[in-house]
Design a protein around this motif. Structure first.
Motif: not given
Length: 131
Positions: A29-35, A53-62, A65-69, A106-107
């Motif tokens: 699990x640790x090695x995978x980005x999840x979505x 998976x590495x730095x915990x950076x995130x992406x949200x569809x517009x 944003x601000x409602x989901x985490x 990429x996202x």
């Protein structure tokens, strides 16, 4: 055997909250980005959010944003989607997914999540938001 099992969906009134969970097994699990993706009736599957998976950076569809985490607990092999201030247009089947190549980056760069980038999928959980 790889498994992703979602839970936490249900019926909620507009303005309410739900927390989706996705328990993973059968891969590192640790090695995978999840979505999280979602698909409303008659519409294409849409990428909602991802976390690398590495730095915990995130992406949200517009639209969320601000409602989901999105979050992950690598010790428990589990990912979450906290959904607040839900709207009727959030009604859909929500799917968790995992990707070994960190396409979440990429996202973040392009604003586009592709379901083709994700190898493993859960069975989906229904979220219905009433007005």
């Amino acid at each position: 055997e790889v498994q992703l099992v979602e839970s936490g969906g249900g019926l909620v009134q507009a303005g309410g909250s739900l927390r989706l969970s996705c328990a993973a097994s059968g891969f590192i699990f640790d090695d995978y980005a999840i979505a999280w993706f979602r698909q409303a009736p008659g519409k294409a599957r849409e990428g909602v959010s991802c976390i690398s998976s590495s730095d915990g950076s995130t992406y949200y569809v517009y639209s969320v944003k601000g409602r989901f985490t999105i979050s992950r607990d690598n010790a428990k092999n589990t990912m979450y989607l906290q959904m607040n201030n839900l709207k009727p247009e959030d009604t859909a089947v929500y799917y968790c997914a995992a990707d070994p190549l960190n396409y979440c980056y990429t996202a973040q760069a392009t604003g586009d999540m592709s379901s083709f980038d994700y190898d493993y999928w859960g069975q989906g959980t229904q979220v219905t938001v009433s007005s």
